[in-house]
Every structure is written in structure tokens, then in C-alpha cells.
Design a protein around this motif. Structure first.
Motif, PDB file in Angstrom:
ATOM      1  N   ARG A   1       0.719  -1.216   0.008  1.00  0.00           N
ATOM      2  CA  ARG A   1       0.032  -0.076  -0.020  1.00  0.00           C
ATOM      3  C   ARG A   1       0.891   1.219  -0.038  1.00  0.00           C
ATOM      4  N   GLN A   2       0.848   2.142  -1.053  1.00  0.00           N
ATOM      5  CA  GLN A   2       1.434   3.313  -0.943  1.00  0.00           C
ATOM      6  C   GLN A   2       0.362   4.705  -0.800  1.00  0.00           C
ATOM      7  N   THR A   3       0.872   5.569  -0.016  1.00  0.00           N
ATOM      8  CA  THR A   3       0.265   6.581   0.055  1.00  0.00           C
ATOM      9  C   THR A   3       1.015   7.758  -0.644  1.00  0.00           C
TER      10      THR A   3
ATOM     11  N   ARG B   1      -4.123  10.116  -2.599  1.00  0.00           N
ATOM     12  CA  ARG B   1      -4.737   8.925  -2.640  1.00  0.00           C
ATOM     13  C   ARG B   1      -3.670   7.712  -1.939  1.00  0.00           C
ATOM     14  N   ASP B   2      -4.456   6.704  -1.802  1.00  0.00           N
ATOM     15  CA  ASP B   2      -3.496   5.496  -1.486  1.00  0.00           C
ATOM     16  C   ASP B   2      -3.697   4.422  -2.964  1.00  0.00           C
ATOM     17  N   TYR B   3      -2.636   3.649  -2.867  1.00  0.00           N
ATOM     18  CA  TYR B   3      -2.742   2.949  -4.096  1.00  0.00           C
ATOM     19  C   TYR B   3      -1.855   1.601  -3.613  1.00  0.00           C
TER      20      TYR B   3
ATOM     21  N   GLN C   1       0.560   5.673  -8.713  1.00  0.00           N
ATOM     22  CA  GLN C   1       0.430   7.051  -8.602  1.00  0.00           C
ATOM     23  C   GLN C   1       0.381   7.678  -9.774  1.00  0.00           C
TER      24      GLN C   1
ATOM     25  N   THR D   1       5.779   3.416   0.838  1.00  0.00           N
ATOM     26  CA  THR D   1       5.130   2.279   0.563  1.00  0.00           C
ATOM     27  C   THR D   1       5.472   1.297   1.300  1.00  0.00           C
TER      28      THR D   1
END
Length: 763
Positions: free
Chosen positions: A184-186, A194-196, A226, A754
Motif C-alpha cells: 500500500r502506497q500513500t 490517494r492510497d494505491y 500513482q 510504500t
């Protein structure tokens, strides 16, 4: 101690039947390459046995055990801590993770070679096409070697930068492993937070039955990225009468310092990649081996966009599907660009084989063939922005179906029975790159079934044939002289372009080159090795550099069918020390490149005109220091560190004199990395730091505003990983990449912080 290493094959070789069936196909590594890349052995106590002193260039190696102690989600992550190396990995699953090295940047992918078990995965077709890392699952990687510079006659002229040789696992006993990972990436940039995230599942299994061995790997990756870019515009006037008033734009300055408004985020990818591979190897006789492989990779993805603009009622505002695209932002007139969505479908295959003899001394021979083919490579795009593209609207379909490359390598080697003597290599190489890039109009962009007329295309083929010879002559127990010569013949043919209703056929062309190599190594003692190397490398133009000319939105890309090949004269002085628990290397190098191929950009009336041209002369000088060691100070603490200083300058460029004396793009003055891991009982903790100094994206160094979208930033990034092992069969890992959430760019924004969790099983 620097001594003659034992010769061990990296993998078994290609089947005779395949050699006949695929006689037009190709690749690179053979028995001579394996002699140079003798295995890095981790002996009791963790000491390293260094590479063969006959290796004519500096190198860096990393084993599977070391990779398991660092963040290793995609195969290209194996290069994260390689000295003086950058991989432009923009997100997990990026299909265009380009290499950058001593004397070349991430926009020069044709200056790097990449092989997997000797099979070529370098994609020399498009402008930004990276090696096909995705065809290799991380679970199957056993070892990665990096070679620097054009010092070996065994490799094609594209080795003027960096050569990467990946070796995959070849079990002798039943072996299986599996891994599940979630991340999970912010990402917070330009007002869009957004979170991806995504997940990955991998399986590997292999065993041997007498003379036959087989391995199978499967990998699935679901990913989100992103934004890859941002839509922006500049104010054109204060005449805003009657224009819709919108808010939400983020005002900043572009890389050259000009004011602009960022209006939206573009290029957010979401998709699923799957990979499957089978390898077979068979011992035909005591001294004859054959192997083959088949790999399949599929990628289904979509690309979406997000507007930052809001109308007077607070609703998202996009460029209208028809009518005026001008808006009023803070009393200034701006033109909102279209942000069209895309859908992509890729299905690629690679197959090949090899047949070779495996005598310990005397003559050995090998034939290796392969084919990489894009069965399906489609990118559909709507003609309007996201909210207006949900229905059956028109669009386009860009296809490269059938594109690919084939290679053939014939090689003979002589290994002396005595410690002293000549180790000879003779070979023939052929590669053929074929590109078909066609753009079709679509009445409904959601499907290729209603494909209409062809609107643009560029086609072409390039072929390189080469004869080479190399002699590693140990004329004294402490001295080795390696001499080589590579003769290459280049041909470009069937080049054609179609645009704006007219078709242009390009004349066929050919060129020849001779590339001499010379290296001298001296074992100063049992622990010190000194080496001086010279090598010439000739890198011929790619299909797209010769024949790809396109018009897209506000950008024009001009090709040049008369490009000259790049010619590199490289020199290196190295000192290496075996410390018993590791090794230390110090290298001084210089690379003079004539007729460097680079895309030069000029703004003409608000339109970016990009022209592929020869830059007359570029010179790079520098120093590298690299150190690897086990059990540093305390047992279980392993450390690797590197630092490099690069001075890359455009010496002469008559096409754009303002660039002369300026630093060459995307080669930072300083690159450095540090990675340490500590293992205690079932626990392992690691921390890595990567640094890249100031660099430019433009030849004239006009992009002085580095920390903004479109620029090339300096950065310092830290990655951490913690592992707990439940016995020998299972482990749990938690990690974080970009620990400090550094915001930095390589034109595109790099990922933010991440987090990931990983569970592994092994048998």
C-alpha cells in the motif's frame, strides 16, 4: 585470494531440435561468458571468493540470499544497490523501468544490455522501452551480475553502458517455494492525496530426474500506480469575458522556472500482470547438454485521470467534449487540455534453446537461439476526457502486434589444461529487431473490433551480425592479458512512415564497425588485484530512432534515418582487494563518446519539437568505490556500500551550441548507496539508503527548478525490512520503501512511502 576459479555452467544448453527449428533466432551468453562470470561463492564464515581475474571489466554481483534481505518485489529491484546504477522504476509493475549508469541516463535504454540465463531481454525498439524485466519472476532469480563498460568482445555494442546478467534457479534436487505479498502506497502531491496498492503471488518448483531437469515459475501481480504525469497550462491573457470560472488549480513553476497551473493528475495505471515460465534441461551425454525455455507474460490494464478543477457549484470540471476549452482561473485565461483514459492489453512470449559441450579443458562449442515476440500489444485511447468516455465515443488503437526480436549465438572456446596459457573465445552473433507500430481510428474506443482506417504508422527492421574473438592469456602466475576484437555489420531496412495521409519509404542503409578490447590484470598479492582496461564500443541506432516520427497533442517527435552510430572509447583503472570477509573495489574511468544519440528538444510556438540527433562528443570521467563484506564487527551483520562521482559533459554539439560545456542529462554528479542487514536467530533486520545527486533533464541545463513535476530531482531514500523465520520453511517479512516519504521526480513522480507485508514458504 585471486586464483583461477572452477568453471561451473550457469545453466544447461539448448536442444538440437530447437537449434534447427529456430535457426534465425538469437541471444548472447555462452560458455565463455559463464567462464567470466564464475559463481560468487559464500564460504563458511561468509567470506567471498572474487570473480575470475580474467574478467576485463568492473562488476557487481548479488546472490539470492542477499536479495531476500532487501525489498525485492520486481526483478529490477535486484539492481537497487548496484554501484553507480539507477533504475527508473516509477511504480511496482512498471514495464518501462529503464537503466542508467556511469555515462548514460534513463532516456538512453539502448546503452544497456540485459540477459536472463543468456537470453536477451533488452528491448531496442521504442524510445523508452526498458528491458523486459517482467518476463522474469522475482521468485526464480538466483543471482544477478552487473558488468560496466564495453571491455568484453563477447557482448554487442550496446554494452557501452551496462550489462546485466540474471541467472535463475536450476534445482538439482526437488525444490519448491511460494510467496504472497501485499503493498500500500500513500501519495500526496499537487493537492491529490490517494492510497494505491496491490498484491503479488509467486510459485516456483523444480527437480531433476536422472539426466532431465525441469523448473516451473508462476507469478501474478495486481497493481496500482500513482499519477505518472500532471496536466498543466500557462495563462494566455486576461481576457476572461464569458468564460466559466473554475477553482482548484495548483499554481507552481515548471522545470525552467516559468509559471504554470497544474489542472489534473494523469496516467494512473491499474492492472493485472501474469507470468509463467517452464525450463527444461537434458544431459544428452557426459559432455553434451541441452536446454530450452518458454515464457509467457500478460498485462491487462487501464489508465485513468483525475481533475483538480471545480466549477462554481463545487463539481469536478473537465475539458468539455465539444466547444470551448478555455476557462477563467483567478482572472487569467487558461486552456484546459484533454485527459483521455486508456486501456491496454499485452501478451508477450519468449522461447529459445541452447546446445553445448561442457568439457573441463580443451574445446567447447555452443549454439543458442531465442525469440521474443509481442503477440498482442494494444493501447486504446478515447478522444475525450474520462467522464465523457463512458459511452461509445471515438478513439484510437496503437498496436505493435508481431513486433519482436530474434538472436543467434554460435561460440567456441578453448580452456587450457594448465594454470598458464590461453583461454580463447571465438563467436558469431546475429540479432534482428522488427517493429510494426500502427495507429488505427476507432468508432468506439472500448473495443478494437470496430477498428477503422490506419492514421499513423512507423515500421522498420535493424540487423547486426558480428564476428568476435577474445584471448585471456595468463602468461605469468600473476599476470593476465585479455585481448579482444569485435567486427560488426549493421543493416537498417524496410523503414516506412505514414502520417497525415502521406507515406514515406526510407532507403535501406548499412554500416560496419571494428571494436578492439584490451585488459591487463596483475595480482599484486594474494589479496590485491590491479587491472587496466580499454575498450571501444559501437552502438547502432534503434528502429524507432531511425524511423519513428509522430505527432501527439502538443508534441512533435522527429526521427532521423541518417543517424550515425554512437562510438565509445572507454578506459578504466581498478584496484580490488579480497578482505577475506568481502571485497573492496576502487575504479577510475573515462568514457569518450562520439556521435552520441540523444533526443534534443526545442519549443516552437508552444509546441515541443523533439528531434533525435547526434551529439558530436560527450565525455564522462569519474571514480567508483564499492565494498561488500560479511560479519562486519559482529557475526551476522552484512554490509555493502558504494559511492561514485561522475563528471559528464557535452563537449561538442554543433546542432545546439548552447549545450556545449553543460552537464549531460540524467547523469548525477554523485550516486551512493548503503545497505546493511543483521541476522540474529530467526530475526533479520535491514536498512538501505540510496542517494542520487543533482542532475538535469535538458541538454542546455535550462531546467534549474529540480523539485517539480517534469524535472529530474536529486534524492535520498531509505528502505527498511524486517524478517522473522518460522524454522527453515516459512518466513514473514514487513517492510517500508521510501521511509521518509521523499517527494522526487524523474519527469514522472516517483512513489511515495510504500508499506508491504510478505509471507513465504520454501521446501
Amino acid at each position: 585470494m585471486f586464483r583461477q576459479p572452477e568453471i561451473k555452467p550457469v545453466a544447461a544448453a539448448v536442444g538440437a531440435v530447437l537449434a534447427v527449428l529456430f535457426s534465425q533466432l538469437a541471444v548472447a551468453q555462452g560458455v565463455a561468458t559463464e567462464r567470466e562470470l564464475s559463481p560468487v561463492v559464500v564460504a563458511d564464515g561468509g567470506s567471498y571468493v572474487p570473480l575470475d581475474p580474467t574478467l576485463p571489466s568492473s562488476s557487481h554481483s548479488v546472490t539470492r540470499k542477499e536479495l531476500q534481505n532487501q525489498s525485492f518485489v520486481n526483478t529490477e529491484d535486484a539492481l537497487a544497490y548496484a554501484p553507480n546504477t539507477t533504475v527508473r522504476k516509477r511504480f511496482i509493475g512498471d514495464r518501462n523501468a529503464n537503466l542508467s549508469g556511469r555515462s548514460f541516463g534513463t532516456l538512453q535504454p539502448a546503452r544497456g544490455l540485459a540477459y536472463v540465463d543468456g537470453y536477451l531481454i533488452s528491448n531496442f525498439l521504442g524510445r523508452f522501452d526498458a528491458p523486459r524485466w517482467n518476463i522474469v519472476a522475482p521468485e526464480e532469480v538466483a543471482r544477478t551480475d552487473v558488468l560496466y563498460g564495453p571491455f568484453s568482445a563477447i557482448y554487442p555494442g550496446n554494452s557501452i553502458g551496462t550489462t546485466v546478467a540474471i541467472t535463475t534457479r536450476t534445482p538439482d534436487a526437488p525444490e519448491a517455494s511460494a510467496r504472497v505479498l501485499a503493498y500500500r502506497q500513500t501519495h500526496d502531491d499537487y493537492g491529490l492525496k490517494r492510497d494505491y496498492g496491490g498484491d503479488q503471488e509467486s510459485v516456483f518448483a523444480g527437480r531433476r530426474w536422472g539426466d532431465l531437469s525441469m523448473s516451473v515459475s508462476l507469478n501474478r501481480l495486481a497493481y496500482e500506480s500513482q499519477p505518472m504525469a500532471y496536466a498543466s497550462a500557462s495563462a494566455t491573457s486576461a481576457n476572461v469575458a464569458g468564460l466559466p470560472v473554475v477553482s482548484g488549480a495548483v499554481l507552481d513553476r515548471d522545470p525552467s522556472g516559468k509559471a504554470r497551473a497544474v489542472l489534473g493528475a494523469t496516467g494512473m495505471q491499474e492492472g493485472v500482470q501474469t507470468q509463467a515460465k517452464i525450463k527444461l534441461a537434458y544431459d544428452i551425454g557426459k559432455e553434451l547438454q541441452a536446454d530450452m525455455l518458454f515464457a509467457h507474460w500478460r498485462n491487462d490494464y487501464r489508465v485513468s485521470n483525475e481533475t483538480l478543477l471545480r466549477d462554481a457549484d463545487g463539481n469536478p470540471y473537465w475539458r468539455p467534449a465539444s466547444g470551448s476549452s478555455a476557462v477563467n482561473i483567478d482572472g487569467q485565461r487558461y486552456t484546459v487540455p484533454a485527459m483521455p483514459p486508456q486501456r491496454g492489453e499485452d501478451e508477450h512470449v519468449q522461447f529459445g534453446g541452447r546446445l553445448r559441450t561442457t568439457r573441463d579443458v580443451g574445446w567447447n562449442h555452443s549454439i543458442q537461439v531465442s525469440r521474443y515476440q509481442m503477440d498482442t500489444d494494444s493501447l486504446r485511447q478515447a478522444n475525450v476526457s474520462d467522464p465523457f468516455a463512458k459511452g461509445a465515443v471515438a478513439g484510437s488503437d496503437t498496436r505493435r502486434d508481431g513486433t519482436g526480436w530474434t538472436t543467434l549465438e554460435l561460440q567456441s572456446t578453448w580452456t587450457p589444461a594448465q594454470h598458464l596459457g590461453h583461454a580463447l573465445t571465438f563467436g558469431y552473433h546475429r540479432n534482428l529487431y522488427e517493429l510494426e507500430n500502427r495507429v488505427y481510428a476507432l468508432a468506439n474506443w472500448h473495443s478494437s473490433a470496430n477498428r477503422g482506417a490506419e492514421t499513423q504508422s512507423y515500421l522498420g527492421k535493424t540487423e547486426v551480425q558480428a564476428l568476435y574473438a577474445q584471448d585471456a592469456w595468463r602468461f605469468h602466475p600473476d599476470w593476465v592479458a585479455t585481448l579482444g576484437l569485435r567486427l560488426e555489420r549493421f543493416r537498417a531496412f524496410d523503414g516506412a512512415q505514414f502520417a497525415a495521409g502521406s507515406r514515406v519509404e526510407h532507403d535501406d542503409r548499412s554500416a560496419s564497425a571494428a571494436s578492439p578490447k584490451l585488459s591487463l590484470s596483475y595480482a599484486l598479492s594474494d589479496t590485491w588485484l590491479l587491472r587496466a582496461s580499454y575498450g571501444r564500443g559501437v552502438r547502432f541506432p534503434t528502429v524507432s530512432e531511425l524511423f519513428q516520427g509522430t505527432v501527439s497533442n502538443n508534441s512533435i517527435y522527429n526521427n532521423d534515418p541518417d543517424l550515425k552510430p554512437e562510438k565509445s572509447d572507454a578506459m578504466e583503472l581498478s584496484a580490488m582487494r579480497d578482505t577475506g570477509a568481502g571485497n573492496l573495489r576502487i575504479s577510475l574511468y573515462q568514457d569518450n563518446i562520439r556521435d552520441a544519440i540523444y533526443q534534443q528538444r526545442q519549443d516552437v510556438g508552444g509546441v515541443a519539437v523533439n528531434t533525435v540527433q547526434n551529439v558530436a562528443r560527450v565525455r564522462t570521467r569519474g571514480i567508483e568505490i564499492a565494498w561488500q563484506a560479511a560479519d562486519v564487527l559482529i557475526e551476522g551483520f552484512d554490509l555493502q556500500a558504494s559511492a561514485a562521482y561522475n563528471d559528464a559533459v557535452t563537449v561538442s554539439n554543433p546542432a545546439l551550441p548552447a549545450t556545449e560545456g553543460k552537464r549531460f542529462p540524467r547523469i548525477p554528479r554523485v550516486r551512493a548507496s548503503l545497505h546493511g542487514s543483521y541476522e540474529h536467530g530467526p530475526w533479520t533486520a535491514s536498512l538501505g539508503i540510496r542517494h542520487s545527486g543533482r542532475q538535469y533533464g535538458e541538454l542546455d541545463n535550462s531546467d534549474r527548478n529540480a523539485d517539480t513535476f517534469g524535472a529530474v530531482s536529486s534524492f535520498t531514500v531509505a528502505d527498511a525490512r524486517f524478517i522473522y523465520r518460522f524454522g527453515r520453511q516459512a518466513s514473514l517479512a514487513l517492510g517500508v520503501d521510501n521511509l521518509t516519504d521523499e517527494r522526487y521526480y524523474v519527469y514522472h513522480p516517483y512513489p511515495g512511502r510504500t508499506l508491504y507485508a510478505e509471507f513465504s514458504l520454501a521446501y
